[in-house]
Design a protein around this motif. Structure first.
Motif, PDB file in Angstrom:
ATOM      1  N   ILE A 179       0.831  -1.203   0.000  1.00  0.00           N
ATOM      2  CA  ILE A 179       0.000   0.000   0.000  1.00  0.00           C
ATOM      3  C   ILE A 179       0.865   1.252   0.000  1.00  0.00           C
ATOM      4  CG2 ILE A 179      -1.709   1.319   1.306  1.00  0.00           C
ATOM      5  CD1 ILE A 179      -2.872  -1.120  -0.016  1.00  0.00           C
ATOM      6  N   ALA A 180       1.927   1.244   0.807  1.00  0.00           N
ATOM      7  CA  ALA A 180       2.807   2.409   0.864  1.00  0.00           C
ATOM      8  C   ALA A 180       3.564   2.603  -0.445  1.00  0.00           C
ATOM      9  CB  ALA A 180       3.790   2.256   2.022  1.00  0.00           C
ATOM     10  N   TRP A 181       3.935   1.493  -1.103  1.00  0.00           N
ATOM     11  CA  TRP A 181       4.710   1.568  -2.342  1.00  0.00           C
ATOM     12  C   TRP A 181       3.856   2.042  -3.517  1.00  0.00           C
ATOM     13  CZ3 TRP A 181       4.283  -1.787  -6.742  1.00  0.00           C
ATOM     14  CH2 TRP A 181       5.293  -1.641  -7.685  1.00  0.00           C
ATOM     15  N   VAL A 182       2.575   1.715  -3.504  1.00  0.00           N
ATOM     16  CA  VAL A 182       1.691   2.030  -4.627  1.00  0.00           C
ATOM     17  C   VAL A 182       1.599   3.531  -4.864  1.00  0.00           C
ATOM     18  CG1 VAL A 182      -0.737   2.054  -5.325  1.00  0.00           C
ATOM     19  CG2 VAL A 182       0.329  -0.075  -4.572  1.00  0.00           C
ATOM     20  N   GLY A 183       1.424   4.314  -3.785  1.00  0.00           N
ATOM     21  CA  GLY A 183       1.276   5.758  -3.952  1.00  0.00           C
ATOM     22  C   GLY A 183       0.086   6.100  -4.824  1.00  0.00           C
ATOM     23  N   ASN A 184       0.331   6.924  -5.838  1.00  0.00           N
ATOM     24  CA  ASN A 184      -0.733   7.352  -6.751  1.00  0.00           C
ATOM     25  C   ASN A 184      -0.531   6.827  -8.161  1.00  0.00           C
ATOM     26  OD1 ASN A 184      -2.074   8.943  -4.768  1.00  0.00           O
ATOM     27  ND2 ASN A 184      -0.515  10.527  -5.032  1.00  0.00           N
ATOM     28  N   ASP A 185       0.200   5.735  -8.306  1.00  0.00           N
ATOM     29  CA  ASP A 185       0.531   5.198  -9.624  1.00  0.00           C
ATOM     30  C   ASP A 185      -0.320   3.968  -9.934  1.00  0.00           C
ATOM     31  OD1 ASP A 185       1.649   4.472 -11.996  1.00  0.00           O
ATOM     32  OD2 ASP A 185       3.621   3.974 -11.190  1.00  0.00           O
ATOM     33  N   PRO A 186      -1.179   4.020 -10.948  1.00  0.00           N
ATOM     34  CA  PRO A 186      -1.992   2.848 -11.311  1.00  0.00           C
ATOM     35  C   PRO A 186      -1.164   1.621 -11.672  1.00  0.00           C
ATOM     36  CG  PRO A 186      -2.888   4.816 -12.323  1.00  0.00           C
ATOM     37  CD  PRO A 186      -1.571   5.207 -11.728  1.00  0.00           C
ATOM     38  N   LEU A 221      -7.921   5.811  -7.072  1.00  0.00           N
ATOM     39  CA  LEU A 221      -7.212   6.231  -8.283  1.00  0.00           C
ATOM     40  C   LEU A 221      -8.099   6.205  -9.521  1.00  0.00           C
ATOM     41  CD1 LEU A 221      -3.790   4.395  -7.754  1.00  0.00           C
ATOM     42  CD2 LEU A 221      -4.380   6.752  -7.191  1.00  0.00           C
ATOM     43  N   GLY A 222      -9.280   5.605  -9.421  1.00  0.00           N
ATOM     44  CA  GLY A 222     -10.184   5.539 -10.566  1.00  0.00           C
ATOM     45  C   GLY A 222      -9.891   4.411 -11.533  1.00  0.00           C
ATOM     46  N   ILE A 223      -9.198   3.381 -11.087  1.00  0.00           N
ATOM     47  CA  ILE A 223      -8.859   2.244 -11.954  1.00  0.00           C
ATOM     48  C   ILE A 223     -10.088   1.364 -12.141  1.00  0.00           C
ATOM     49  CG2 ILE A 223      -7.325   0.252 -12.235  1.00  0.00           C
ATOM     50  CD1 ILE A 223      -5.376   1.619 -10.334  1.00  0.00           C
ATOM     51  N   ASP A 224     -10.260   0.855 -13.346  1.00  0.00           N
ATOM     52  CA  ASP A 224     -11.392  -0.002 -13.677  1.00  0.00           C
ATOM     53  C   ASP A 224     -11.397  -1.254 -12.787  1.00  0.00           C
ATOM     54  OD1 ASP A 224     -13.399  -1.461 -14.851  1.00  0.00           O
ATOM     55  OD2 ASP A 224     -12.618  -1.343 -16.889  1.00  0.00           O
ATOM     56  N   ALA A 243      -0.409  -7.287 -15.637  1.00  0.00           N
ATOM     57  CA  ALA A 243      -0.741  -6.281 -14.630  1.00  0.00           C
ATOM     58  C   ALA A 243      -0.012  -4.965 -14.916  1.00  0.00           C
ATOM     59  CB  ALA A 243      -0.368  -6.801 -13.239  1.00  0.00           C
ATOM     60  N   TRP A 244       1.257  -5.064 -15.263  1.00  0.00           N
ATOM     61  CA  TRP A 244       2.032  -3.852 -15.578  1.00  0.00           C
ATOM     62  C   TRP A 244       1.458  -3.148 -16.802  1.00  0.00           C
ATOM     63  CZ3 TRP A 244       5.092  -2.861 -19.953  1.00  0.00           C
ATOM     64  CH2 TRP A 244       5.870  -1.709 -19.886  1.00  0.00           C
ATOM     65  N   TRP A 245       1.109  -3.933 -17.844  1.00  0.00           N
ATOM     66  CA  TRP A 245       0.566  -3.329 -19.074  1.00  0.00           C
ATOM     67  C   TRP A 245      -0.777  -2.663 -18.812  1.00  0.00           C
ATOM     68  CZ3 TRP A 245      -3.867  -4.863 -21.886  1.00  0.00           C
ATOM     69  CH2 TRP A 245      -4.040  -4.206 -23.101  1.00  0.00           C
ATOM     70  N   ARG A 262      -1.649   1.312 -19.059  1.00  0.00           N
ATOM     71  CA  ARG A 262      -2.787   1.787 -19.864  1.00  0.00           C
ATOM     72  C   ARG A 262      -3.714   2.664 -19.033  1.00  0.00           C
ATOM     73  NH1 ARG A 262      -6.770  -2.717 -22.144  1.00  0.00           N
ATOM     74  NH2 ARG A 262      -7.350  -2.665 -19.929  1.00  0.00           N
ATOM     75  N   GLU A 263      -3.963   2.248 -17.780  1.00  0.00           N
ATOM     76  CA  GLU A 263      -4.804   3.056 -16.906  1.00  0.00           C
ATOM     77  C   GLU A 263      -4.118   4.365 -16.522  1.00  0.00           C
ATOM     78  OE1 GLU A 263      -8.269   2.211 -15.437  1.00  0.00           O
ATOM     79  OE2 GLU A 263      -7.809   1.665 -17.512  1.00  0.00           O
ATOM     80  N   ARG A 264      -2.814   4.321 -16.325  1.00  0.00           N
ATOM     81  CA  ARG A 264      -2.078   5.550 -16.020  1.00  0.00           C
ATOM     82  C   ARG A 264      -2.237   6.565 -17.151  1.00  0.00           C
ATOM     83  NH1 ARG A 264       4.290   5.163 -15.927  1.00  0.00           N
ATOM     84  NH2 ARG A 264       4.005   3.970 -14.000  1.00  0.00           N
ATOM     85  N   LYS A 265      -2.146   6.076 -18.380  1.00  0.00           N
ATOM     86  CA  LYS A 265      -2.293   6.968 -19.527  1.00  0.00           C
ATOM     87  C   LYS A 265      -3.714   7.492 -19.621  1.00  0.00           C
ATOM     88  CE  LYS A 265      -1.591   7.111 -24.543  1.00  0.00           C
ATOM     89  NZ  LYS A 265      -1.150   6.333 -25.735  1.00  0.00           N
ATOM     90  N   ARG A 266      -4.700   6.606 -19.373  1.00  0.00           N
ATOM     91  CA  ARG A 266      -6.095   7.028 -19.465  1.00  0.00           C
ATOM     92  C   ARG A 266      -6.458   8.053 -18.406  1.00  0.00           C
ATOM     93  NH1 ARG A 266     -10.980   5.705 -17.124  1.00  0.00           N
ATOM     94  NH2 ARG A 266     -10.006   4.181 -15.720  1.00  0.00           N
TER      95      ARG A 266
END
Length: 418
Positions: free
Chosen positions: A66-73, A111-114, A171-173, A177-181
């Motif tokens: 959780i701490a590592w995730v931050g705001n990056d999808p 973060l708004g991820i699908d 998962a990375w891909w 894709r979500e980061r870009k969206r």
């Protein structure tokens, strides 16, 4: 009927109808004896991993992810795959789903991820880890074919590693894709990140606070790593390894007798239900073999199977497993169909272990089957419809099936032709 009464009552009935009434008990006991070691291994493995969860072995991992995730999808999806893979070691899909929903779903929503991505990543990560000897599919194969679980699992390690690497790549891909969206920006090192206190982490695992042993985290980690290493190198029979691991975990973490009883009682339901199912499966296959039913069905398949297809039954079984794992329940496929395929393949020099491994390669499609209760739980927790999930996820599940089949052929754990 549920699996246990069906696996006992149906063969009893048909054995009497076939005129083998006096010999039915002997046949059932022969089958039970052959799967006894598998049942013991499963009971002790389930108890061991349950106690590791109680003691808090996986809780620091949740906090760090959780701490590592931050705001990056992208970090969120990869972190979710890591969490689902680690917690999925215990072979319990419900626990893996609940831990993921409690810990990672809030991050996805923030973060708004699908949420469809959440469903795909969580399911596929668990499916790969569930190929372990104490996982449901492998245990069913070992019970139905009367083979050593380690003989199924150890050769499958490079295949499972390939599958898990593919899930992490997916998962990375998806995260990229979500980061870009979403136009999200990766949190810098100095940016504040979400943290979880001990009470919230305990709530995620639905743990008894009095059972937590944070001061023994390093002992429990070392014990689990040592146990997994000994499993891989076949240091001793799997039942013996998990019996020893459970004994050490209980004595060190819970030296008081009352605490030991409490922990065993807490997980007795899961362990007993799986162990009883495997023993009932042994009775079922014992009757199927003793009465000659499996031989007769195999001969019927040989009569209609073109001889040119016989040497390719390993690959054919792998491809059939994609459909069978979707349209049939695990019990119906692994107890009813796989033994017949194995007996048929034996006529062409393909071993039961090879057919068993091939039958596991369609498991990713099982995560979308309408016959799996856990699928409905997952949809309910995520607030999505099963049909929508199937339409979204089928291509990823099918692709992973073909990756596993290709890896199995490449590493020689399933023969292309014999």
């Amino acid at each position: 009927m549920t699996a246990v009464p069906a696996l006992v009552f149906v063969p009893l009935l048909f054995s009497f109808l076939a005129g083998s009434g006096a010999e039915t008990g002997t046949m059932m006991m022969v089958g039970v004896t052959k799967v006894a070691a598998t049942a013991v291994m499963l009971i002790f493995a389930i108890l061991y991993f349950g106690i590791m969860i109680d003691a808090g072995l996986f809780q620091p991992l949740v906090s760090r992810i959780i701490a590592w995730v931050g705001n990056d999808p992208a970090r969120a999806t990869v972190g979710h795959a890591t969490l689902a893979s680690a917690v999925g070691l215990d072979g319990d899909g419900t626990t893996t789903a609940l831990v993921g929903v409690s810990s990672m779903l809030p991050v996805y929503r923030r973060l708004g991820i699908d949420v469809m991505i959440f469903a795909v990543i969580g399911s596929l990560s668990f499916i790969i880890m569930n190929m372990s000897p104490w996982g449901g599919p492998a245990a069913r194969v070992a019970a139905s074919l009367h083979v050593d679980p380690s003989s199924l699992f150890i050769p499958m390690l490079p295949v499972a590693a390939t599958g898990l690497a593919s899930v992490f790549l997916l998962a990375w891909w998806m995260g990229r894709r979500e980061r870009k969206r979403l136009g999200a920006v990766v949190a810098s090192a100095g940016s504040p990140t979400e943290t979880l206190d001990a009470d919230r982490i305990a709530g995620i695992f639905q743990a008894d606070p009095s059972a937590l042993r944070p001061r023994l985290i390093w002992f429990n980690l070392a014990l689990t790593l040592a146990l997994m290493t000994m499993v891989i190198i076949r240091f001793a029979p799997l039942p013996v390894l998990f019996m020893g691991g459970l004994a050490a975990a209980l004595v060190v973490n819970y030296p008081k007798l009352a605490d030991q009883r409490s922990r065993l009682t807490a997980h007795a339901g899961n362990a007993l239900s799986v162990g009883v199912m495997v023993l009932a499966a042994g009775a079922f296959t014992g009757v199927m073999s003793g009465t000659g039913m499996i031989d007769a069905m195999a001969e019927a398949i040989l009569d209609i199977l073109p001889p040119a297809f016989g040497p390719y039954l390993g690959v054919i079984t792998a491809l059939l497993s994609i459909l069978m794992n979707f349209f049939l329940s695990s019990d119906a496929f692994y107890f009813g169909v796989v033994p017949v395929l194995a007996e048929t393949a034996n006529h062409y020099g393909i071993s039961a272990e090879e057919i068993g491994r091939a039958s596991l390669l369609g498991q990713p499609m099982h995560s979308l089957s309408p016959l799996v209760a856990a699928v409905y739980l997952k949809c309910a927790l995520l607030g999505i419809e099963l049909g929508d999930l199937q339409r979204y996820a089928w291509k990823y599940c099918l692709a992973l099936c073909f990756i596993l089949i290709a890896a199995a052929l490449l590493f020689g754990v399933v023969p292309l032709a014999r």
